[in-house]
Design an enzyme around this catalytic site. Structure first.
Site, short mmCIF file in Angstrom:
data_model
loop_
_atom_site.label_atom_id
_atom_site.label_comp_id
_atom_site.label_asym_id
_atom_site.label_seq_id
_atom_site.Cartn_x
_atom_site.Cartn_y
_atom_site.Cartn_z
N LYS A 72 0.81 -1.17 -0.03
CA LYS A 72 0.14 -0.13 0.01
C LYS A 72 0.90 1.08 -0.15
CE LYS A 72 -4.39 0.87 0.07
NZ LYS A 72 -5.75 -0.06 -0.05
N ASP A 127 -7.00 4.31 -4.41
CA ASP A 127 -7.76 4.18 -3.33
C ASP A 127 -8.33 5.70 -2.81
OD1 ASP A 127 -7.71 2.05 -0.80
OD2 ASP A 127 -7.43 4.20 0.11
N1 GLU Z 1 -7.32 0.04 -2.64
C1 GLU Z 1 -8.14 -1.06 -3.06
C2 GLU Z 1 -8.07 -1.88 -1.90
O1 GLU Z 1 -8.27 -1.51 -0.72
C3 GLU Z 1 -7.59 -1.50 -4.44
C4 GLU Z 1 -6.41 -2.04 -4.56
C5 GLU Z 1 -5.74 -2.54 -5.89
O2 GLU Z 1 -6.65 -2.56 -6.84
O3 GLU Z 1 -4.68 -2.65 -6.19
O4 GLU Z 1 -8.21 -3.13 -2.08
#
Ligand code: GLU
Length: 450
Positions: free
Chosen positions: A125, A165
């Site tokens: 992340k 996100d």
């Molecule tokens: N931010 C999204 C999550 O919390 C998607 C992450 C992604 O698609 O890599 O899963």
């Protein structure tokens, strides 16, 4: 249970002042107790101590120049948490609340969520404390370019694949991809959530919200019930909330609320989805403007929320979909929902429910889909975007959506079966945590002490 306490104490020393991260760790470790106690290998291999420590943490300065000519500085992050199952995968969040604790909790959740999808993706992340709200397109572009000037050297289609996100959508991904391409000279699937014009996947934008509703439907079907005719509370007004509302309408349910950082809209006859899209996707304006079209809707400004929670959860409804942000549903909110007859909660956001509220919800035995299971549709569809990029194909909306439904069903079955295996049928918090953890831990053991 001593290993949980010891792990948290040791994290408090090695990574001080990261309360959201400790919260996420504690929730997972509490669920794992029956597995860890019956399995010496995890202890001998120090899996817990290894899994709570990111493989790599990158923090960097992001300087940029605003429209008035002032130099601004933000902080950038990418936490590459665990690559046992595949390249690091997870979004970037741009929000003023972002700090190391928030990114670490999100990265930690992402490991188990990604494992649950059954797809070959590790957990990561990133993000920044940059606030895109009120910024011009030029400012957003210059910030994204500066952010990428550092991040580009750490990412790649088989190493680390960021996505969106909160605060990061197709516009931001576009500017970051453009800068990545300029710096590396490579046109490759290094991001997901891209525009449909240049490598994005159909149904990616809808996937997290749709997935949370599919998951809710599977939970209800298991209880010989369905979403048809159900009155549903939704929080948030971003990508996840909008497409949860859309899919709720497809299922014959009535979504009656949404919210942004400034306030909550409650509309008894059902939220006008096209107006919501217009306000949030096109005009990027406040939800209060919803009242210009529907003066009969109720708007509660955030300043009037109850001191112990959020106005949105105090309405009577059959089901609740927290789709805004972490810790947006408190113990008092959970008690209000349950006593008002709500019998399903499906989390579109990451860790939207406080630990005390989670405990109360589990005790009540209502259907409860925790975020790392219920909102995994977004990242799962990101992996489908990677598959399309790698094979130079574009799938139809129907094909992607069919895969998404199958993946959400598998996640439900796996969490539900695991909850039964460990003697707590229906406890999908326990089921999802153990099912996700087991895959990662077993892969780590097979790959040696690295
Ligand atoms: N931010 C999204 C999550 O919390 C998607 C992450 C992604 O698609 O890599 O899963």
């Amino acid at each position: 249970m001593t290993h949980i306490h010891d792990t948290i104490v040791s994290l408090q020393h090695s990574s001080p002042a990261q309360k959201e991260f400790y919260q996420a760790v504690e929730e997972v470790l509490t669920s794992l107790a029956p597995l860890i106690e019956s399995n010496r290998q995890y202890q001998e291999q120090a899996i817990i101590q290894r899994i709570v420590e990111p493989e790599r943490q990158i923090m960097f300065r992001v300087p940029w120049v605003d429209d008035a000519g002032n130099v601004q500085v933000n902080k950038g992050y990418r936490i590459e948490f665990n690559s046992a199952l595949g390249p690091y995968k997870g979004g970037l969040r741009f929000h003023p609340s972002v700090n190391a604790s928030i990114i670490k909790f999100l990265g930690f959740e992402q490991i188990f969520k990604n494992a649950l999808t059954g797809l070959p993706i590790g957990g990561g992340k990133g993000g920044s404390n940059f606030d895109p709200k009120g910024k011009s397109d030029g400012e957003i572009m210059r910030f994204c370019q500066s952010f990428m000037n550092e991040l580009y050297r750490h990412i790649g289609p088989v190493t680390d694949v960021p996505a969106g996100d909160i605060g990061v959508g197709a516009r931001e991904i576009g500017y970051m991809f453009g800068q990545y391409k300029r710096l590396t000279g490579r046109y490759e699937g290094v991001f997901t959530g891209k525009s449909l014009l240049w490598g994005g996947s159909l149904a990616r934008k809808e996937a997290t919200g749709y997935g949370a509703v599919y998951f809710a439907e599977y939970m209800l079907n298991d209880r010989q019930d369905s979403l048809k005719g159900k009155k549903c509370l939704v929080s948030g007004a971003g990508n996840v909330a909008i497409y949860a509302i859309e899919k709720l309408y497809h299922k014959g349910a009535i979504p009656v609320s949404c919210s942004d950082s400034k306030g909550t809209i409650y509309h008894e006859q059902g939220i006008d989805l096209e107006l919501l899209k217009q306000l949030k996707e096109v005009k990027r304006t406040s939800l209060e403007d919803y009242l210009h079209t529907y003066p009969e809707a109720v708007y509660t400004p955030a300043s009037d929320y109850p001191s112990d929670g959020h106005a949105v959860w105090r309405y009577q409804a059959d089901a609740a979909f927290p789709c805004a942000t972490q810790n947006e549903l408190t113990l008092a909110d959970a008690q209000a929902l349950i006593s008002n007859g709500c019998h399903l909660i499906s989390e579109g956001a990451n860790m939207p429910t406080t630990q005390e509220a989670v405990n109360a919800i589990i005790d009540s035995r209502i259907a409860y889909g925790p975020g790392k299971a219920a909102n995994a549709g977004g990242v799962a569809t990101s992996q489908l975007e990677m598959a399309q990029n790698a094979s130079m194909q574009n799938w139809t909306f129907e094909k992607v959506d069919t895969h998404l439904q199958a993946i959400m069903k598998d996640i439900f079955i796996s969490a539900n079966e695991t909850s039964k295996e460990f003697g707590q049928p229906g406890n999908l918090v326990l089921g999802a945590n153990i099912a996700g953890f087991r895959k990662v831990a077993d892969a780590m053991i097979e790959q040696g002490i690295v």
